[in-house]
Design a protein around this motif. Structure first.
Motif, short mmCIF file in Angstrom:
data_model
loop_
_atom_site.label_atom_id
_atom_site.label_comp_id
_atom_site.label_asym_id
_atom_site.label_seq_id
_atom_site.Cartn_x
_atom_site.Cartn_y
_atom_site.Cartn_z
N ARG A 172 -24.45 67.09 -3.84
CA ARG A 172 -24.62 66.27 -2.65
C ARG A 172 -23.91 66.89 -1.44
O ARG A 172 -24.36 66.74 -0.30
CB ARG A 172 -24.14 64.85 -2.90
CG ARG A 172 -25.00 64.13 -3.95
CD ARG A 172 -24.81 62.62 -3.96
NE ARG A 172 -25.12 62.08 -2.67
CZ ARG A 172 -24.36 61.18 -2.03
NH1 ARG A 172 -23.24 60.77 -2.60
NH2 ARG A 172 -24.71 60.71 -0.87
N LEU A 173 -22.81 67.58 -1.69
CA LEU A 173 -22.15 68.29 -0.59
C LEU A 173 -23.03 69.42 -0.08
O LEU A 173 -23.13 69.65 1.14
CB LEU A 173 -20.79 68.81 -1.04
CG LEU A 173 -19.72 67.74 -1.33
CD1 LEU A 173 -18.44 68.39 -1.82
CD2 LEU A 173 -19.45 66.88 -0.10
N LEU A 174 -23.65 70.16 -0.99
CA LEU A 174 -24.54 71.25 -0.57
C LEU A 174 -25.76 70.71 0.17
O LEU A 174 -26.19 71.29 1.18
CB LEU A 174 -24.98 72.05 -1.80
CG LEU A 174 -23.89 72.89 -2.46
CD1 LEU A 174 -24.35 73.41 -3.82
CD2 LEU A 174 -23.48 74.06 -1.57
N LEU B 199 -12.22 67.45 0.68
CA LEU B 199 -13.47 68.15 0.42
C LEU B 199 -14.63 67.41 1.10
O LEU B 199 -15.51 68.04 1.70
CB LEU B 199 -13.70 68.24 -1.09
CG LEU B 199 -14.77 69.21 -1.59
CD1 LEU B 199 -14.47 70.64 -1.14
CD2 LEU B 199 -14.87 69.15 -3.11
N LEU B 200 -14.64 66.10 0.99
CA LEU B 200 -15.67 65.32 1.69
C LEU B 200 -15.60 65.55 3.19
O LEU B 200 -16.63 65.74 3.85
CB LEU B 200 -15.51 63.83 1.36
CG LEU B 200 -15.70 63.39 -0.09
CD1 LEU B 200 -15.51 61.88 -0.22
CD2 LEU B 200 -17.07 63.79 -0.61
N ALA B 201 -14.40 65.55 3.71
CA ALA B 201 -14.24 65.76 5.15
C ALA B 201 -14.72 67.14 5.57
O ALA B 201 -15.37 67.29 6.62
CB ALA B 201 -12.77 65.57 5.53
N GLU B 202 -14.44 68.15 4.76
CA GLU B 202 -14.87 69.52 5.08
C GLU B 202 -16.37 69.61 5.24
O GLU B 202 -16.88 70.37 6.09
CB GLU B 202 -14.39 70.47 3.98
CG GLU B 202 -14.85 71.91 4.18
CD GLU B 202 -14.55 72.78 2.96
OE1 GLU B 202 -15.16 73.88 2.87
OE2 GLU B 202 -13.72 72.39 2.11
N PHE B 203 -17.11 68.85 4.43
CA PHE B 203 -18.57 68.92 4.47
C PHE B 203 -19.18 67.83 5.35
O PHE B 203 -20.40 67.61 5.32
CB PHE B 203 -19.12 68.83 3.04
CG PHE B 203 -19.02 70.12 2.28
CD1 PHE B 203 -20.11 70.96 2.14
CD2 PHE B 203 -17.81 70.51 1.72
CE1 PHE B 203 -20.01 72.17 1.46
CE2 PHE B 203 -17.70 71.71 1.03
CZ PHE B 203 -18.80 72.54 0.91
N GLY B 204 -18.35 67.15 6.11
CA GLY B 204 -18.86 66.18 7.07
C GLY B 204 -19.34 64.89 6.46
O GLY B 204 -20.18 64.20 7.06
N VAL B 205 -18.83 64.53 5.29
CA VAL B 205 -19.21 63.28 4.65
C VAL B 205 -18.23 62.20 5.08
O VAL B 205 -17.03 62.28 4.79
CB VAL B 205 -19.21 63.42 3.10
CG1 VAL B 205 -19.48 62.07 2.45
CG2 VAL B 205 -20.24 64.46 2.67
N ALA B 206 -18.73 61.17 5.74
CA ALA B 206 -17.86 60.13 6.28
C ALA B 206 -17.69 58.95 5.32
O ALA B 206 -16.96 58.01 5.62
CB ALA B 206 -18.41 59.63 7.61
N LEU B 207 -18.35 59.00 4.18
CA LEU B 207 -18.29 57.90 3.22
C LEU B 207 -16.95 57.90 2.48
O LEU B 207 -16.32 58.93 2.30
CB LEU B 207 -19.41 58.04 2.19
CG LEU B 207 -20.85 57.98 2.71
CD1 LEU B 207 -21.81 58.29 1.59
CD2 LEU B 207 -21.15 56.63 3.32
N SER B 208 -16.57 56.72 2.00
CA SER B 208 -15.43 56.64 1.08
C SER B 208 -15.83 57.25 -0.25
O SER B 208 -17.02 57.45 -0.53
CB SER B 208 -15.02 55.19 0.88
OG SER B 208 -16.03 54.50 0.14
N ILE B 209 -14.85 57.53 -1.09
CA ILE B 209 -15.16 58.08 -2.41
C ILE B 209 -16.04 57.13 -3.19
O ILE B 209 -17.02 57.54 -3.84
CB ILE B 209 -13.86 58.40 -3.18
CG1 ILE B 209 -13.12 59.57 -2.53
CG2 ILE B 209 -14.16 58.72 -4.65
CD1 ILE B 209 -11.78 59.88 -3.16
N ARG B 210 -15.74 55.85 -3.14
CA ARG B 210 -16.55 54.87 -3.87
C ARG B 210 -18.00 54.85 -3.37
O ARG B 210 -18.94 54.83 -4.17
CB ARG B 210 -15.94 53.47 -3.75
CG ARG B 210 -14.70 53.25 -4.63
CD ARG B 210 -14.21 51.83 -4.52
NE ARG B 210 -13.10 51.58 -5.41
CZ ARG B 210 -13.23 51.21 -6.69
NH1 ARG B 210 -14.44 51.06 -7.21
NH2 ARG B 210 -12.15 51.00 -7.44
N ASP B 211 -18.18 54.84 -2.06
CA ASP B 211 -19.54 54.82 -1.52
C ASP B 211 -20.27 56.12 -1.80
O ASP B 211 -21.48 56.12 -2.08
CB ASP B 211 -19.50 54.54 -0.01
CG ASP B 211 -19.10 53.11 0.30
OD1 ASP B 211 -19.18 52.25 -0.61
OD2 ASP B 211 -18.68 52.85 1.45
#
Length: 414
Positions: A116-118, A167-179
């Motif tokens: 999902r990050l890719l 890691l989520l922040a690096e790939f621009g994912v603004a969701l929480s880990i749960r979401d």
């Protein structure tokens, strides 16, 4: 349709790779270029269906999951090894395909973090493959497995949270880990029939139940029974939690001198020589293609993981499930019993004195036979690899149409 580049992100394990092969072969046959992330062990397998293998170094080459699950800090260790495997996939794929990104990403449930990050990095559609029960708006296979281990959600485990958050922040994912964990893709390809799915009523048009495509293919000639008129029993504990020689020895003793031909699939971590001398009608293999045996089998004993269950049912073989050694098998094993497709064996029932009678009762039960035959029909009517490929191409076509429409709107606004 137009030829596209499809990236497959998967865990390098038989229970994850094998269910996907039929779909990959179908996509290649339809003219698509497929890059498949795997390790050296499974590279020849994925290349045999026409995909290009993109290699990574699996952490499971050095980490033994049963040891981690038995550790004092098992919760932390198991969650961290899951993340480490995703990281081991993420970086090599990101580098390798930087100048050749895919048009669509097809990924297995386990390496979903990397996948999902890719997909976010490249802004391409992603399709999740489920070789187990699919998570739905009301049911989570992850949460069921965590509960079976006594684990919390990874978001509550400090070391895991501290590694995944940046890691989520690096790939621009603004969701929480749960979401991030619970988000449902636009398309989910599920390798079981809808009738086997838990909470199937909560699955909408985003879920396509295609059955175990690889299990529906006729096996290449290989193993054959010595006597085609004698019943065959397949016994396996899977490929991970199988280091229990006493389990296999009880079956060898139970069927010594009977008319049954017994095939023990003991897995790569157990040396068959440890079992000692076996009766003439019992044989042991570290690995054997299940379809080669199941096409002749009258019954199958398995830990109950979804892949093994689906393979047996696709050949109309009733099941004895023994999930005690592998807690990840509990949901599927429970579903087998709930639907009347077999019986459960507890560890104290795995004794030579009663096993033969237990197997005979299973095989002679007409209601089990009727339900197994019905499930086998559901599996073969699910559509398999062709239906999965059609759904994937449908998503690609819809995205292409959306892109053209967006381009048209942009032009008209200027």
């Amino acid at each position: 349709m137009e030829r596209r580049h499809i990236l497959v992100v998967n865990l390098a394990g038989a229970g994850h790779v094998l269910p996907s092969l039929g779909v990959i072969a179908e996509l290649v046959d339809r003219g698509h270029r497929v890059t498949y992330v795997t390790n050296e062990k499974f590279a020849p397998t994925v290349e045999s269906v026409g995909a290009r293998a993109l290699l990574y170094k699996s952490v499971f080459d050095d980490a033994h999951l049963p040891d981690l699950a038995a550790a004092a800090d098992a919760e932390t260790q198991v969650h961290l090894v899951h993340l480490a495997e995703n990281e081991a996939i993420l970086r090599p794929v990101e580098r390798e395909l930087a100048d050749d990104p895919p048009d669509l990403l097809l990924y297995d449930v386990f390496p979903f973090i990397a996948a999902r990050l890719l997909a976010t990095r490249w802004d391409v559609p992603a399709v999740r493959m489920w070789p187990i029960f699919a998570s739905t708006p009301v049911y989570s296979i992850f949460e069921e497995l965590w509960r079976s281990h006594g684990f919390r959600h990874p978001a509550e485990v400090g070391p895991f949270r501290d590694r995944l958050t940046p890691l989520l922040a690096e790939f621009g994912v603004a969701l929480s880990i749960r979401d991030f964990w619970s988000e449902i893709e636009e398309l989910n390809v599920v390798f079981i029939p809808r009738s086997f799915q838990i909470a199937a009523e909560s699955c909408d048009e985003r879920y396509v139940f295609v059955g175990p495509g690889s299990a529906q293919q006729d096996p290449v000639d290989g193993w054959r029974p010595r006597d085609p008129d004698r019943p065959v029993l397949l016994v396996s504990l899977g490929t991970t939690f199988n280091e229990h020689p006493e389990f296999f020895q009880e079956f060898a003793r139970a069927f010594d001198g009977t008319s049954w031909q017994v095939v023990l699939a003991v897995g790569e971590f157990l040396d068959p020589d440890v079992l000692g001398a076996l009766p003439d009608n019992v044989e042991a293999h570290r690995w054997i293609p299940f379809p080669e045996v199941l096409r002749h089998a009258s019954a199958c004993v398995t830990q109950g993981t979804t892949g093994a269950v689906m393979e047996a049912l696709s050949w109309g073989v009733p099941l004895l499930v023994v999930p005690d050694y592998a807690t990840e098998a509990e949901p599927s094993a429970d579903r087998v019993v709930e639907l009347g497709l077999g019986h459960r064996l507890t560890l104290d029932q795995v004794v030579a004195d009663t096993l033969a009678d237990t197997v005979r009762r299973l095989v002679d039960d007409p209601e089990v036979r009727r339900r197994v035959d019905r499930m086998r029909q559901d599996i073969h009517e699910a559509g398999g690899a062709a239906r999965a490929a059609e759904a994937i191409e449908g998503l690609l076509a819809a995205r292409a149409d959306t892109g053209r429409a967006d381009t048209g709107r942009a032009t008209s606004l200027h």
